[in-house]
Design a protein around this motif. Sequence first.
Motif, mmCIF file in Angstrom:
data_model
loop_
_atom_site.group_PDB
_atom_site.id
_atom_site.type_symbol
_atom_site.label_atom_id
_atom_site.label_comp_id
_atom_site.label_asym_id
_atom_site.label_seq_id
_atom_site.Cartn_x
_atom_site.Cartn_y
_atom_site.Cartn_z
ATOM 1 N N ASP A 18 0.819 -1.221 0.000
ATOM 2 C CA ASP A 18 0.000 0.000 0.000
ATOM 3 C C ASP A 18 0.850 1.267 0.000
ATOM 4 O O ASP A 18 0.316 2.366 0.062
ATOM 5 C CB ASP A 18 -0.920 0.034 1.242
ATOM 6 N N GLY A 63 3.395 9.933 4.058
ATOM 7 C CA GLY A 63 3.272 8.504 4.341
ATOM 8 C C GLY A 63 3.948 8.019 5.613
ATOM 9 O O GLY A 63 4.159 6.818 5.783
ATOM 10 N N LYS A 64 4.260 8.939 6.521
ATOM 11 C CA LYS A 64 4.939 8.518 7.750
ATOM 12 C C LYS A 64 4.033 7.601 8.590
ATOM 13 O O LYS A 64 4.461 6.547 9.051
ATOM 14 C CB LYS A 64 5.357 9.756 8.572
#
Length: 267
Positions: A18, A63-64
């Motif tokens: 993802d 996206g951390k």
Amino acid sequence: ITEKDADLRGMPHVSYEDIGGLKDELQKVREMIELPLRHPEIFEKLGIEAPKGVLLFGPPGTGKTLLAKAVASESNAHFITISGPEIMSKFYGESEARLREIFKEAKDKAPSIIFIDEIDSIAPKREEVTGEVERRVVSQMLSLMDGLEGRGKVIVIAATNRQNALDPALRRPGRFDREIEIKVPDKHGRLEILQIHSRNMPLDTDVDQPRIAAVSHGFVGADLEYLCKEAAMKCLRRLLPELNMEEDKLPPATLDKLIITQNDFDQ
Ligand code: ATP
């Protein structure tokens, strides 16, 4: 395990598939976090401590959080998330007790990942710290981290957009001593992210994702996700006049018309 079991164990269902772009970053995350969680014996054999804290830094929406959830999910680790501002406001007056509870839950349910979003709001540089509360929360957090055994069972991941605003005491050895920069995606990363967020969408053959990736310079993952959702909404709005909402079941011919075109992605 099934999704339901995963839910019960506080695990997010995010897989490495993802995550778009971030190949090198993901590799580092796997080495620093997944490896010690899954195989603490490697670190014991080598006679070194596994990392206790890893700092992810980079702009918002890159996206951390997603990376932290994915590594927890793929390592079958219990996942606890807390946000810095929440700890400071929602639990006002009980922030330290709340932190102790979180660390206790993490130990009880190990292997665990504690994810602290926007850590800079808990632990800004001392010169920026004004209140007594912040000082106490920072020292509680440092002592909880010092109390972790370093055997890989509990790993704290913290995220920040302002890496230089952090209290340097947090970045000493044995605390957040590993850092991974999460950058804005390049063209290739943007393409992967677009593909991920549109993988369940009915795209027309004219949709030119490499072109969208090429012209969306500066877009982060969250922007690209929004772009895909907006395209789907545009497609829906285009067909709305033709939909008969009174019908119990829409005829397949109507559903067949729901196809997202390049035009829906434009503007
Ligand atoms: P913030 O600093 O605002 O908390 P963040 O870096 O933690 O931002 P996320 O919360 O992980 O960002 O990203 C928001 C959403 O954007 C994700 O849930 C995901 O849907 C999408 N996204 C962001 N980055 C990526 C990526 N690299 N690949 C796929 N999706 C992404």
